[in-house]
Design a protein around this motif. Sequence first.
Motif, PDB file in Angstrom:
ATOM      1  N   PRO A 104       2.589  -1.236  -8.219  1.00 57.84           N
ATOM      2  CA  PRO A 104       2.832  -1.361  -6.773  1.00 57.84           C
ATOM      3  C   PRO A 104       3.665  -2.597  -6.440  1.00 57.84           C
ATOM      4  O   PRO A 104       3.814  -3.525  -7.247  1.00 57.84           O
ATOM      5  N   LEU A 105       4.170  -2.617  -5.232  1.00 54.82           N
ATOM      6  CA  LEU A 105       4.829  -3.801  -4.690  1.00 54.82           C
ATOM      7  C   LEU A 105       3.762  -4.874  -4.476  1.00 54.82           C
ATOM      8  O   LEU A 105       2.670  -4.592  -3.984  1.00 54.82           O
ATOM      9  N   ASP A 106       4.063  -6.128  -4.849  1.00 60.53           N
ATOM     10  CA  ASP A 106       3.059  -7.175  -4.642  1.00 60.53           C
ATOM     11  C   ASP A 106       3.318  -7.900  -3.317  1.00 60.53           C
ATOM     12  O   ASP A 106       4.264  -7.603  -2.577  1.00 60.53           O
ATOM     13  N   ASN A 107       2.483  -8.887  -3.024  1.00 61.72           N
ATOM     14  CA  ASN A 107       2.572  -9.595  -1.745  1.00 61.72           C
ATOM     15  C   ASN A 107       3.834 -10.435  -1.606  1.00 61.72           C
ATOM     16  O   ASN A 107       4.198 -10.849  -0.495  1.00 61.72           O
ATOM     17  N   ASN A 108       4.490 -10.710  -2.741  1.00 65.42           N
ATOM     18  CA  ASN A 108       5.719 -11.494  -2.712  1.00 65.42           C
ATOM     19  C   ASN A 108       6.962 -10.611  -2.764  1.00 65.42           C
ATOM     20  O   ASN A 108       8.052 -11.088  -3.088  1.00 65.42           O
ATOM     21  N   SER A 109       6.763  -9.337  -2.457  1.00 67.72           N
ATOM     22  CA  SER A 109       7.866  -8.360  -2.464  1.00 67.72           C
ATOM     23  C   SER A 109       8.481  -8.202  -3.847  1.00 67.72           C
ATOM     24  O   SER A 109       9.676  -7.911  -3.980  1.00 67.72           O
ATOM     25  N   ASN A 110       7.693  -8.413  -4.892  1.00 67.32           N
ATOM     26  CA  ASN A 110       8.128  -8.168  -6.266  1.00 67.32           C
ATOM     27  C   ASN A 110       7.560  -6.823  -6.736  1.00 67.32           C
ATOM     28  O   ASN A 110       6.434  -6.453  -6.377  1.00 67.32           O
ATOM     29  N   ILE A 111       8.324  -6.142  -7.557  1.00 70.73           N
ATOM     30  CA  ILE A 111       7.830  -4.885  -8.120  1.00 70.73           C
ATOM     31  C   ILE A 111       8.372  -4.735  -9.530  1.00 70.73           C
ATOM     32  O   ILE A 111       9.557  -4.969  -9.785  1.00 70.73           O
ATOM     33  N   GLU A 112       7.498  -4.402 -10.484  1.00 65.49           N
ATOM     34  CA  GLU A 112       7.915  -4.232 -11.874  1.00 65.49           C
ATOM     35  C   GLU A 112       8.488  -2.837 -12.063  1.00 65.49           C
ATOM     36  O   GLU A 112       7.945  -1.845 -11.564  1.00 65.49           O
ATOM     37  N   THR A 131      12.324  -7.613  -4.976  1.00 64.38           N
ATOM     38  CA  THR A 131      12.790  -8.130  -6.267  1.00 64.38           C
ATOM     39  C   THR A 131      12.312  -7.195  -7.374  1.00 64.38           C
ATOM     40  O   THR A 131      11.110  -6.973  -7.552  1.00 64.38           O
ATOM     41  N   LEU A 132      13.294  -6.641  -8.093  1.00 67.43           N
ATOM     42  CA  LEU A 132      12.965  -5.789  -9.232  1.00 67.43           C
ATOM     43  C   LEU A 132      12.780  -6.672 -10.461  1.00 67.43           C
ATOM     44  O   LEU A 132      13.707  -7.377 -10.872  1.00 67.43           O
ATOM     45  N   THR A 162       0.798  -1.225   0.000  1.00 67.46           N
ATOM     46  CA  THR A 162       0.000   0.000   0.000  1.00 67.46           C
ATOM     47  C   THR A 162       0.828   1.272   0.000  1.00 67.46           C
ATOM     48  O   THR A 162       0.293   2.345  -0.244  1.00 67.46           O
ATOM     49  N   ASN A 163       2.118   1.181   0.312  1.00 69.19           N
ATOM     50  CA  ASN A 163       2.883   2.428   0.402  1.00 69.19           C
ATOM     51  C   ASN A 163       4.156   2.444  -0.432  1.00 69.19           C
ATOM     52  O   ASN A 163       4.956   3.360  -0.318  1.00 69.19           O
ATOM     53  N   LEU A 164       4.365   1.446  -1.302  1.00 68.24           N
ATOM     54  CA  LEU A 164       5.536   1.457  -2.169  1.00 68.24           C
ATOM     55  C   LEU A 164       5.118   1.107  -3.589  1.00 68.24           C
ATOM     56  O   LEU A 164       4.420   0.114  -3.815  1.00 68.24           O
ATOM     57  N   LYS A 165       5.541   1.923  -4.544  1.00 76.01           N
ATOM     58  CA  LYS A 165       5.253   1.630  -5.943  1.00 76.01           C
ATOM     59  C   LYS A 165       6.377   2.163  -6.824  1.00 76.01           C
ATOM     60  O   LYS A 165       7.214   2.973  -6.400  1.00 76.01           O
ATOM     61  N   SER A 166       6.368   1.687  -8.070  1.00 75.28           N
ATOM     62  CA  SER A 166       7.362   2.089  -9.065  1.00 75.28           C
ATOM     63  C   SER A 166       6.673   2.961 -10.102  1.00 75.28           C
ATOM     64  O   SER A 166       5.615   2.605 -10.634  1.00 75.28           O
ATOM     65  N   ILE A 167       7.257   4.120 -10.416  1.00 75.30           N
ATOM     66  CA  ILE A 167       6.681   5.011 -11.432  1.00 75.30           C
ATOM     67  C   ILE A 167       7.767   5.408 -12.418  1.00 75.30           C
ATOM     68  O   ILE A 167       8.943   5.436 -12.098  1.00 75.30           O
ATOM     69  N   GLY A 186      14.842   2.254 -18.570  1.00 75.20           N
ATOM     70  CA  GLY A 186      15.023   3.699 -18.582  1.00 75.20           C
ATOM     71  C   GLY A 186      15.049   4.242 -17.171  1.00 75.20           C
ATOM     72  O   GLY A 186      15.502   3.586 -16.237  1.00 75.20           O
ATOM     73  N   SER A 187      14.545   5.430 -16.996  1.00 74.74           N
ATOM     74  CA  SER A 187      14.547   6.082 -15.684  1.00 74.74           C
ATOM     75  C   SER A 187      13.217   5.869 -14.979  1.00 74.74           C
ATOM     76  O   SER A 187      12.161   5.966 -15.591  1.00 74.74           O
ATOM     77  N   SER A 188      13.281   5.579 -13.699  1.00 74.76           N
ATOM     78  CA  SER A 188      12.071   5.414 -12.902  1.00 74.76           C
ATOM     79  C   SER A 188      12.424   5.686 -11.448  1.00 74.76           C
ATOM     80  O   SER A 188      13.581   5.947 -11.109  1.00 74.76           O
ATOM     81  N   SER A 189      11.401   5.643 -10.592  1.00 77.96           N
ATOM     82  CA  SER A 189      11.620   5.883  -9.162  1.00 77.96           C
ATOM     83  C   SER A 189      10.774   4.935  -8.346  1.00 77.96           C
ATOM     84  O   SER A 189       9.703   4.502  -8.782  1.00 77.96           O
ATOM     85  N   LEU A 190      11.282   4.600  -7.142  1.00 82.26           N
ATOM     86  CA  LEU A 190      10.464   3.931  -6.146  1.00 82.26           C
ATOM     87  C   LEU A 190       9.926   5.029  -5.223  1.00 82.26           C
ATOM     88  O   LEU A 190      10.687   5.868  -4.738  1.00 82.26           O
TER      89      LEU A 190
END
Length: 867
Positions: free
Chosen positions: A385-393, A465-466, A373-378, A397-401
């Motif tokens: 968002p971060l999923d329940n398995n601590s994975n995030i897409e 995990t990215l 609920t409080n971490l996502k990638s843009i 290029g350039s992005s931010s958490l």
Amino acid sequence: MNKKFLSAILFGALMVTSTGTFVSCKDYDDEIDEINATLTDLKSQLAALQTKVENGDYVTGITKTADGKGMTFTFSKGSTVTVTLDVKDGEAGAPGTPGKDAQQVTVDEKTGELKIDGKGTGIFPAKDAAKAPVKAEGGYWYTLNEKGEYENTNIPVSGIIVTGTEATGYTLTVYSADGEKVIKLPTASSTITEIMIGDLTFGATTSTTSVTGLDWGYKSNGKIDWKGPKGNIAANQLMIGQIAPAEGLLSVTPASVDLSGMTLELIDTKGDIAPVNIVATPNSTDGAATAPRAAATNGKWNLAITLKSDVTKDNITKVFGAWDNSSYNAKLYALRINGKVYTGYSIAVKVAENNAITNNATTVGNGITLSTTNLKSIGNNHDKPLDNNSNIEVPVGSSSLVCSDSKFYDGYIAFEGTQTAKAEKLGVSANGMNLSIKESAKAEEVIATVHIMSVDGKETTKNITLKIGGVKSDDTQTIAATTYELGLDDSGVLNAIVVDLKDAFSSLSAANAEEIDNLTQITVENVKDQVNFLANDLTSTNVTFYTDKDGKPADKFVDGSANDGEVVLASSDARNIRWMKIAVNGNVNGKAKPGNYNLTLTIKDQKSGTAVSTIKTVTIPVTVALPTWNKLFKNTTAWEDGKFVARLAASVANKPVVNFTRAFLPNTKAAVNDIKLTIDKVDNKDVIEDQSSASVTLKNIQNTNKTLKVNELGVVASYTFGGVNDLTVKSSKFTTKIMSIFEGAKLVYYTDNVAGATAKVGADFTIAKLTIANNKKNGLALQYGKGESAVCNSIPVIEGVTVQESNSTAADKVKVAYGVDGLNNVTATSVSEGIKLVNAQIGDKGTLVLTFTDFAGIVTTATIAFE
């Protein structure tokens, strides 16, 4: 005679208060250098300045020229106008070479009167052998009085002065040989007519619509070694949580005003300025895209604030007031823009009251736990968002958490242990909470450790995990501008926009080509006019890709069964795509205008189970242009000597009508069934009863003697594309010559194809009507325009009008009466064979008269002698 005394220029200094002044030379006989004007003369300079103002532009800066004697005005749209005067002159009493803008100041030797540019002033300076009778000082002419003192005439010397402020706008005054010229120059803030602001409160980031108190804290028992962007944290150092921005709550009128370059402040009723920095950024949540400059095209703005360094743990609640969720003793502020207050005192900065950390005991918790609920990638049109398995897409290029917890103070991403080398191999690097992925041959994963610092001085870490998209992002590309000239295709609808994509697809790397699902699909996203030329986003139903401009051979890159925005390829290699065709009909914004627009084509990797990554972004400049009138239409044969001849050949409520559909023919097949002409301007408004898309009903056009009172109208015809008012093509102004239905017609009598001026009367006293046999004309004919017709009751329908004899009761028909001049008691009437003379005798000679009366009561005649 007049003795030349002086002509001079004095340039005013740029003032930033409500008054202005001249900066002059110390003495009247100082030589003034010639000024090199940026335009050819003063009039053109001032005209250029006035044009900028009238076009809605406003001044963003005023500077003196390099020589300090002119002024350059910079406008919001980037252009500049420099104003100077041509006033070169010699010393007092010397011949000199005055410039064309310089005032000529003389003292008449006979009368002693002071004259400016040859005009008397009514002022008579005293004479003194040791003092000049006139001098320039402080921007005004001074004359010597009988006491030997100089008095101000209040007559300005040639020069330029600017007064005013950025908040109120500036006034340029130019004094020259042509007299005084004043131009009002609006500024950014002076153009603002209205600021509307919602319930604006700055406080903590929250997922609800309410704004909670800002979280803050400090650590009293020693410093913290911290590797985040904000560096080590000292003991007792104030740490501020995230402040929620105000999104779209600020609305500015006019919408063209650019807030981003202005100074925004919060001010209280005592005049104290809040210790915050305010940044305004365009808001586009309603679909309006950000313009190339910073101005919000929809007039809505987001406001973000940060606290200044002079806010400390000891004064934060005193500065802003404290919030304890039950009571709020807050200071209220108004928004001030460039020194001018635009809102009421209703803006607050909410600060939580009890967030101080003492000896590591805190009231705000024990650090931040990262979750779904409080971490996502843009980044790159990506929001995951971060999923329940601590994975995030994360995209290539350039992005931010982004951590949305209100207690977030600072954070950074690190690759630790074996993941350090793996991240380096994959081209993944981090700076603070920002990621950069340079390349990846295929979909990969790498473990990152996220370090988070809370305002309570607690550091928390989490391994995530990215999931990296398996493509490399090609650079964003802007192709050459496409000119789209409005027109109609063979179906009579608006023509398509055809874009030459050039190498936009062919430059895709082989790796990217392979990774786009084996070239089975691409996605067209955000293909929308960014300033609303098109009313809606483009979909697969109106976007088509081709290998050549005409779609030949049949290598068409679209399958209509695809979802909106998704284009299924029918080719083995998307790199062959060269042309993009956009169907426009029915998708034009009702407020569209000719001008420059941008389309954006985004190609993404849509592979199932992998991160969505942007492969290619193509900016497509499109210039929308209107065709010329002559390209759409041409004149018919109803024009004579450059004038359209319109005959009164129809009626509305017994009033004559001029029909303009006979004026033009379409130059394209598509326009044949859709010619809509509107009369934009008619000079003779007193004769216009009503007008429709292609005709004008006239009134009051005849004199009492049944002739035309008005016989010409000035007209501009127009054609509108798609019903959009600003997409209208207009003809040049033309003259419509109004004529009655048979005006200018004449009678002739044919004998074996030879037209004669005398009609022959047969033994039965009948003048035979026109007949044509064996290609020979014989009999009486009415010549009308370029042809002729039989005369009697068989006069044909002309321009939709049926001709009736005068004794007819039909009120809406042109009527014809038959008569004879030169013979008493002889009359004429129509018969099937022609026109019969009644009571005529053998040997009679006279004149046959046909009298036509049209709808307006206009009477015209046609005559021919008979014997």
